[in-house]
Design a protein around this motif. Structure first.
Motif, short mmCIF file in Angstrom:
data_model
loop_
_atom_site.label_atom_id
_atom_site.label_comp_id
_atom_site.label_asym_id
_atom_site.label_seq_id
_atom_site.Cartn_x
_atom_site.Cartn_y
_atom_site.Cartn_z
N SER A 161 -0.77 -1.66 -15.61
CA SER A 161 0.29 -2.26 -16.42
C SER A 161 -0.06 -3.70 -16.79
O SER A 161 -0.20 -4.55 -15.91
CB SER A 161 1.62 -2.24 -15.64
OG SER A 161 2.57 -3.01 -16.33
N THR A 170 -2.94 -1.27 -11.25
CA THR A 170 -1.59 -0.78 -11.56
C THR A 170 -1.53 -0.15 -12.94
O THR A 170 -0.63 0.64 -13.23
CB THR A 170 -0.57 -1.93 -11.52
OG1 THR A 170 -0.91 -2.90 -12.53
CG2 THR A 170 -0.55 -2.62 -10.16
N ASP A 211 3.49 -6.13 -16.73
CA ASP A 211 3.99 -6.70 -15.47
C ASP A 211 3.00 -7.79 -15.04
O ASP A 211 1.82 -7.52 -14.84
CB ASP A 211 4.06 -5.59 -14.42
CG ASP A 211 4.63 -6.09 -13.11
OD1 ASP A 211 4.85 -7.31 -12.99
OD2 ASP A 211 4.83 -5.26 -12.20
N GLU A 265 4.41 -4.74 0.73
CA GLU A 265 4.95 -4.32 -0.57
C GLU A 265 4.37 -5.21 -1.67
O GLU A 265 4.21 -6.41 -1.48
CB GLU A 265 6.47 -4.47 -0.53
CG GLU A 265 7.22 -3.67 -1.54
CD GLU A 265 8.71 -3.76 -1.26
OE1 GLU A 265 9.25 -2.85 -0.64
OE2 GLU A 265 9.31 -4.78 -1.63
N GLY A 283 4.75 -6.17 -5.94
CA GLY A 283 5.50 -5.98 -7.18
C GLY A 283 6.99 -5.82 -6.91
O GLY A 283 7.43 -5.77 -5.76
N SER A 284 7.74 -5.73 -7.99
CA SER A 284 9.19 -5.74 -7.84
C SER A 284 9.80 -4.33 -7.89
O SER A 284 10.98 -4.16 -7.61
CB SER A 284 9.81 -6.59 -8.95
OG SER A 284 9.33 -6.13 -10.20
N ASP A 285 9.00 -3.33 -8.24
CA ASP A 285 9.60 -2.00 -8.42
C ASP A 285 9.39 -1.06 -7.23
O ASP A 285 9.78 0.11 -7.29
CB ASP A 285 9.06 -1.35 -9.70
CG ASP A 285 7.54 -1.27 -9.70
OD1 ASP A 285 6.94 -1.58 -8.64
OD2 ASP A 285 6.96 -0.91 -10.73
N GLY A 286 8.78 -1.57 -6.15
CA GLY A 286 8.60 -0.75 -4.94
C GLY A 286 7.59 0.37 -5.08
O GLY A 286 7.48 1.23 -4.21
N LYS A 287 6.82 0.35 -6.17
CA LYS A 287 5.88 1.44 -6.40
C LYS A 287 4.53 1.23 -5.69
O LYS A 287 3.78 2.17 -5.52
CB LYS A 287 5.60 1.60 -7.90
CG LYS A 287 6.73 2.26 -8.66
CD LYS A 287 6.28 2.44 -10.09
CE LYS A 287 7.39 3.01 -10.94
NZ LYS A 287 7.07 2.96 -12.36
N TRP A 288 4.23 -0.04 -5.36
CA TRP A 288 2.88 -0.35 -4.91
C TRP A 288 2.87 -1.04 -3.55
O TRP A 288 3.80 -1.76 -3.21
CB TRP A 288 2.15 -1.25 -5.91
CG TRP A 288 1.86 -0.57 -7.21
CD1 TRP A 288 2.62 -0.60 -8.33
CD2 TRP A 288 0.74 0.27 -7.49
NE1 TRP A 288 2.06 0.16 -9.31
CE2 TRP A 288 0.89 0.71 -8.83
CE3 TRP A 288 -0.37 0.69 -6.77
CZ2 TRP A 288 -0.03 1.55 -9.45
CZ3 TRP A 288 -1.29 1.54 -7.38
CH2 TRP A 288 -1.12 1.96 -8.70
#
Lengths: 793, 159
Positions: free
Chosen positions: A495, A493, A498, A114, A116-121
């Motif tokens: 972004s 990403t 972030d 996993e 990052g903190s948002d679980g997207k990547w």
């Protein structure tokens, strides 16, 4: 030989082995018998393409028979049996740790954790070796090694975007006087070619090469090791791939030629014009860049259900692997070719570079074709995945392969390997000091395994994509040796708000492996983890890769070392709470010298480690920052000079390797990390090759400051000598520069741990070390730097 | 058509010194060295087309010079030519082929990329009579095979 092949099912074992040698399959006698018996039962003779497919699919490279096979290990009177060495050590640790942030392990082209903190990547990571090709043609071998591992990342899940390349090399000593066999290339030649190949491929692909190492030892004179790695970002919802019956088999990228067919057999063959195109593969980074761009666009539009790269075995392994659950129908006359004189079975097993196989639903093919055409990327539709679980390959009306998938993938017989361990003689006598400490430090700094790598590193583009936060060269003058790279993958990403990133580091210690393979594994994992600590990475979420290189596994001693190192990997992974997520092994790294003597490489285990950095803006470097700041040593200095660079320069007659207390190391590293996060630590550098004196010297001249230390306060084992304090390489130690305004907080955070103030940073450009009032060395840091900053290339 | 490109005097010192140093480490003393890039463009076109490629595509007008008829002024130098074998993929050649098409709107049958190294023995001129009468050339060939070329994938000619 054609006559012998035509009656394959009636051959005896001796004849089968003769045929195998002539056709270059490298199948064992048991495997040949298994294949013969299958075709006997089927009531027909095999097609050439079928034996070629079996040879590829059952090869050590594809099946990892040694590591995943049964082993009987004997050490003294103790005997231990493994049914599957890999699963009972490396994989077992991952299974038992059962980390929720491990998204995909040991089942795809790379491991994914996993990000990052948002679980997207997800962050995909993989390292490979390309040893034999680099011994034959260093430039092409290194290029195609890099290209291959990038395709592993492109081919993981539904495709990850590469954001970092890594490179670790082992070469013979550049000053080696050993006589080489007639066709062998010298160490400098291999070194130069490999660096050029890694540079040209990575730079042209637009991927930063920002982490790695170089190790010189004459054990690698005839068999260089070239480890290449790649990390990439993938959307979490794109990790699962699925092939459906009816999907088209689409090959994209390079054309197919006679590259790499039986490449391994060419090293002992006569070199002439005819053999060259098959023996050596040349990379074409621009073609791979087109493939990358197509995959990223097509992935995001959901235009394929699965993909994988064409690596070893070419179409044979890529299509065989993707279609293992469904079956596949392949028409080789559709392949785009480089040469017209190529045989159908050669098309099937060719290892031509820069090719990927996609499983595409027929309805999505027009949209995919639009992207392929717009990127000027060549492609062809080779056939379709079926539902009959058979592999049927034809070239016009000619059958090339007609085999059931379960035999192709599950038919290989497993043979138990003998493993034995005979420990070398270990001397724990007090180490003899052979030179004044100041002189010894200068000699160590100029040693090829310690000196600056700037002449290699500066050839690589480590800035492309604009996310290399902690760079391989650091400090006031941009030339200090960093411990780990920190990457901020905003280019993937999208972004810039972030600031989550990740750190990559390595551990490697074949010198320790010569004495104790088990401890080598522990030392290597510890080194990789402490390098991550040095930049402020979140080590509680460390993920590991294992890359073993060894000589012939037929030698019980080689297998014995491998078993011990694998057990070390298990214990280290459990101790540090760091699961292995992927790995690779490479065997048969041994060659004959000019006198006909076999030279096996030392067992070589590269540990690659990756861990998240919550905020890349808070990552730190290794150079001293400000005069007057206190210097602390974390970790206990222990007795023993075994495996040290000092021993290579001046034999102390002590080759003892101290044990490693993982629990203590984890406690110390955790406290240091909290101190780094609290802003107490301004610089950190691990103690590794050359020992504490080298670490202090590197921190000093990289920051342009001197340092004064008294080692009597260093946490140390009772009775440790000045020589061991200065130049011993006992593990789990880090030197940190603490902000003097935050020293109280630092002491609070590290209280009760083996962390002690040993001195301070000083303006005067000198490194001074003493022991309870006795001067040990006093050296000008500019002189030390000039010894260290050698031009390797 | 063979197009030869080289770095102008004043810009070429580093690459020449690097080559001399490299050959010296391999055991061959060299008095002077020059380097060229070679592009063999397989096409039956008027000479003007190749001149346009030389000046508009292959050579940097500030730091490089080029010629369609060989590099002048190197009498007494050994000329070492290194090419990839036909059977090896020539990535530079393929890229240049595409670029040539973009510049001229015409595609050549093929482009191959090679290198030429001009090397002078220290303190003496190249003798007449070829390799058999010249021990330096024999040593040069051996050192080139160890340093500048890999005869698994490349061909080497020395004149």
């Amino acid at each position: 030989m054609e006559e012998l092949f035509s009656r394959f099912t009636s051959l005896n074992e001796k004849e089968l082995v003769r045929l195998d040698k002539a056709f270059g399959w490298s199948l064992s006698a048991a495997e040949l018998v298994q294949a013969r018996d299958y075709f006997r039962k089927a009531g027909r003779e095999p097609f050439r393409g079928e034996l070629e497919s079996l040879a590829q699919t059952w090869s050590e490279h594809c099946k990892h028979k040694t590591f995943s096979g049964p082993v009987r290990f004997r050490s003294g009177r103790k005997v231990k049996k493994y049914r599957n060495l890999f699963k009972e050590t490396i994989v077992r640790a991952t299974r038992e740790l059962d980390r929720s942030w491990c998204l995909s392990v040991f089942k795809d082209n790379a491991g994914i954790v996993e990000f990052g903190s948002d679980g997207k990547w997800g962050l995909a990571f993989k390292a490979e070796t390309h040893n034999h090709p680099c011994a034959v043609e260093p430039y092409g071998g290194a290029e195609t090694g890099v290209g291959g591992v990038i395709r592993d990342i492109l081919g993981v899940g539904l495709g990850a975007k590469p954001v970092l390349n890594t490179d670790n090399f082992c070469f013979g000593r550049l000053d080696s006087k050993k006589k080489l066999p007639k066709n062998a290339l010298g160490a400098e030649r291999i070194f130069r070619g490999v660096v050029d190949g890694v540079r040209d491929y990575g730079n042209r692909m637009g991927i930063p090469t920002a982490a790695g190492g170089i190790y010189f030892d004459d054990g690698y004179l005839l068999n260089p090791l070239v480890y290449v790695g790649c990390a990439g970002l993938i959307p979490a919802e794109k990790i699962e791939k699925k092939v459906r019956p009816g999907d088209l088999i689409v090959s994209i990228g390079g054309r197919t030629g006679r590259d790499g067919i039986h490449g391994a057999t060419f090293s002992s063959a006569n070199i002439d014009e005819e053999t060259s195109s098959s023996a050596v593969q040349i990379g074409h980074a621009i073609n791979e860049k087109k493939v990358l761009d197509v995959i990223m666009r097509a992935r995001d539009r959901g235009l394929y259900g699965a993909l994988t790269d064409c690596g070893a075995g070419g179409f044979s392994s890529a299509i065989g692997e993707l279609g293992s659950e469904t079956g596949a129908r392949v028409r080789l006359e559709n392949a785009r070719l480089k040469d017209t004189g190529i045989e159908p079975w050669e098309i099937w097993v060719s290892e031509s570079q820069e090719r990927m196989i996609l499983a595409v639903s027929p309805g999505k093919m027009p949209a995919l074709e639009d992207i392929l055409n717009s990127e000027n990327c060549e492609y062809c539709v080779l056939g379709e995945f079926t539902g009959d679980k058979r592999l049927l390959v034809t070239f016009n009306s000619e059958t090339v392969v007609d085999l059931p998938m379960d035999f192709l993938h599950g038919g290989v017989p497993s043979v138990e390997k003998a493993a034995v361990h005979r420990p070398p003689r270990i001397s724990r006598r007090p180490p003899a000091s052979r030179a004044p400490h100041g002189r010894a430090l200068r000699e160590l700094l100029s040693h090829p395994n310690i000196c600056s790598r700037h002449s290699v590193i500066t050839q690589y583009d480590h800035e492309v994509q604009g996310g290399t936060v902690i760079k391989p060269l650091q400090g006031r003058y941009g030339d200090g040796p960093g411990d780990a790279a920190v990457i901020w993958p905003h280019a993937a990403t999208g972004s810039v708000r972030d600031h989550a990133g990740f750190a990559v580091a390595h551990g490697f210690n074949p010198a320790a492996g010569r004495l104790d393979p088990y401890l080598m594994a522990l030392y290597s994992v510890d080194e990789a983890v402490r390098n991550l600590v040095c930049v402020g990475a979140e080590i509680s979420r460390t993920a590991l890769l294992d890359n073993f290189c060894a000589a012939s596994p037929a030698a019980p001693e080689v297998m014995g070392s491998l078993v011990l190192a694998a057990e070390g990997c298990y214990d280290a992974a459990m101790g540090y709470g760091a699961p292995f997520i992927s790995g690779k092994d490479s065997f048969y790294n041994q060659s004959r010298d000019a006198y006909g003597k076999d030279h096996p490489i030392p067992l070589s285990l590269l540990i690659s480690a990756v861990a998240p950095v919550a905020d890349v803006r808070r990552a730190i470097t290794m150079d001293l920052k400000r005069a007057g700041n206190p210097l602390y040593l974390a970790g206990v200095s222990r007795k023993g000079m075994g495996g040290s660079v000092y021993n290579e320069v001046h034999d102390t007659r002590n080759n003892y390797l101290c044990p490693l207390d993982i629990k203590a190391a984890v406690g110390t590293y955790g406290a240091l990390l909290r101190a780094i996060k609290a802003g107490c630590v301004l610089a950190a550098h691990d103690v590794s090759q050359g020992g504490l004196a080298v670490t202090l010297a590197e921190m000093s001249f990289s920051g342009g400051f001197g340092a004064v230390v008294d080692l009597s306060s260093a946490p140390s084992e009772k009775g440790v000598s000045a020589l061991e304090l200065l130049f011993g390489e006992s593990p789990s130690r880090i030197v940190v520069e603490v902000s003097r305004e935050k020293e109280t907080e630092f002491r609070r955070l590290t209280g009760g741990l083996p962390v002690a103030r040993i001195g301070s940073v000083q303006e005067r450009p000198e490194l001074e070390a003493g022991l309870g009032g006795r001067g040990l060395l006093k050296e000008d840091i500019l002189v030390l730097k000039s010894d260290w900053k050698r031009e390797l290339l | 058509m063979l197009i030869e490109i080289w770095t102008r005097d004043g810009y070429s010192g580093n690459e020449e010194a690097g080559l001399i140093d490299r050959l010296s480490r391999a055991g061959l003393e060299v008095g002077a060295a020059k380097l060229s890039r070679l592009y063999n463009i397989d096409a039956a076109w008027p000479r003007g087309h190749f001149k346009r490629l030389l000046s508009g595509l292959l050579a940097d007008p500030i730091t490089e010079k080029g010629s369609l008829s060989g590099r002048p002024g190197l009498d007494g130098f050994y000329r070492v030519e290194v090419w990839l074998k036909r059977s090896a993929t020539d990535v530079v050649g393929e890229s240049v082929r595409e670029a040539v098409h973009d510049v001229l709107g015409l595609a050549p049958r093929g482009v191959r990329f090679g290198r030429a190294y001009y090397l002078a023995a220290p303190g003496r001129r190249k003798p007449a009579g070829g390799a058999a009468a010249d021990p330096y050339q024999a040593r040069l060939r051996a050192v080139v095979a160890r340093t500048l070329a890999n005869e698994i994938v490349q061909t080497v000619t020395i004149a």
